[in-house]
Structures are given as structure tokens and as C-alpha cells.
Design an enzyme around this catalytic site. Sequence first.
Site, short mmCIF file in Angstrom:
data_model
loop_
_atom_site.label_atom_id
_atom_site.label_comp_id
_atom_site.label_asym_id
_atom_site.label_seq_id
_atom_site.Cartn_x
_atom_site.Cartn_y
_atom_site.Cartn_z
N HIS A 182 0.48 -1.28 -0.39
CA HIS A 182 0.21 0.34 0.22
C HIS A 182 0.65 1.36 -0.12
O HIS A 182 1.87 1.36 0.40
CB HIS A 182 -0.79 0.04 0.96
N CYS A 207 3.33 -5.47 6.70
CA CYS A 207 2.40 -4.62 5.27
C CYS A 207 3.95 -3.79 4.88
O CYS A 207 5.05 -3.46 4.77
CB CYS A 207 1.15 -3.66 5.12
#
Length: 150
Positions: A108, A124
Site C-alpha cells: 500500500h 505490510c
Amino acid sequence: MDYRTSVQTLIAANRLQNPNQLRVGQPITIPGLPDPQTIPYQIAISVGKKQLTLFRNGQVMKTYPIATGKILTATPIGEFVIVNREPNPGGPFGAMWLSLSKIHYGIHGTNDPSSIGKAVSLGCVRMYNQDVLELSSIVPNGTRVYIRPN
């Protein structure tokens, strides 16, 4: 892997009679997700180098700087696929969220560009917003993502 698909949908898509016919390691069709073998793109992530490399037909297309997980919330190592995406997910996720087949993990953007190049996330893979937008415009859902320690 978690493809965010119900068991009933998998049973129907694979012409099975009941969930007892599903076995670990069995090849199955995931509705709405192309077969990764048909996608010319692959993503290789080096946690140690803080680098994401995009390949097309085995050739390097582009390399991007990234941020990864902290020691206590390390980025998972393994082979995954992109299962879905969400533009402008809000919060710390920047301009784009690409969900991986490991639930709760993704590639992301970020609302903190100074974090790129560091081990600071909850696992992440963070990218600059312009980079994740570029990447998401190229790779489809179903793209393989290989995450390695180095």
C-alpha cells in the site's frame, strides 16, 4: 492462502458437491481471479534491501523503494498473490491498497513518506503513493508476489 472467497462460492466454481471434497494442496479455480500462470508480471520483495522489483516475463521492469515490518511485526516471508485492491483506503494506507492472499497484509501507499526505506510497519509493504499507483496500474489481481528475507 486467503482469497476472500466463501467456501460455497469455491464449491460452486469448482463443480464440487460439498466442502468435504476440498483438500489441502488441491488445484482449484478462484472465481474472479485469473490464473497466476497466465499473468506475465511477478513481484519480488526483498525485506532486507527494502526493495520491490517488478518483473514482466522474467525481465526486470522497475525497482521501487519500500518500507517493511518492524522486528516484532515482521513482513511475512513466502509466496502470495494479489487478491483485490482498494483505491484511497484511508488512514495510513495512502492512495492504494493491494491485498495479499495472506489476510491482513498488503502492499500500500503511505501517509508518511519518510518511512520508506525503514522497518516500521505492522508487516505490510509500504510504497510512495505515486509508486503504488503506478504499480497497481500495471499488475492485475492474481499477480504473484514473492517476499524474501534478502
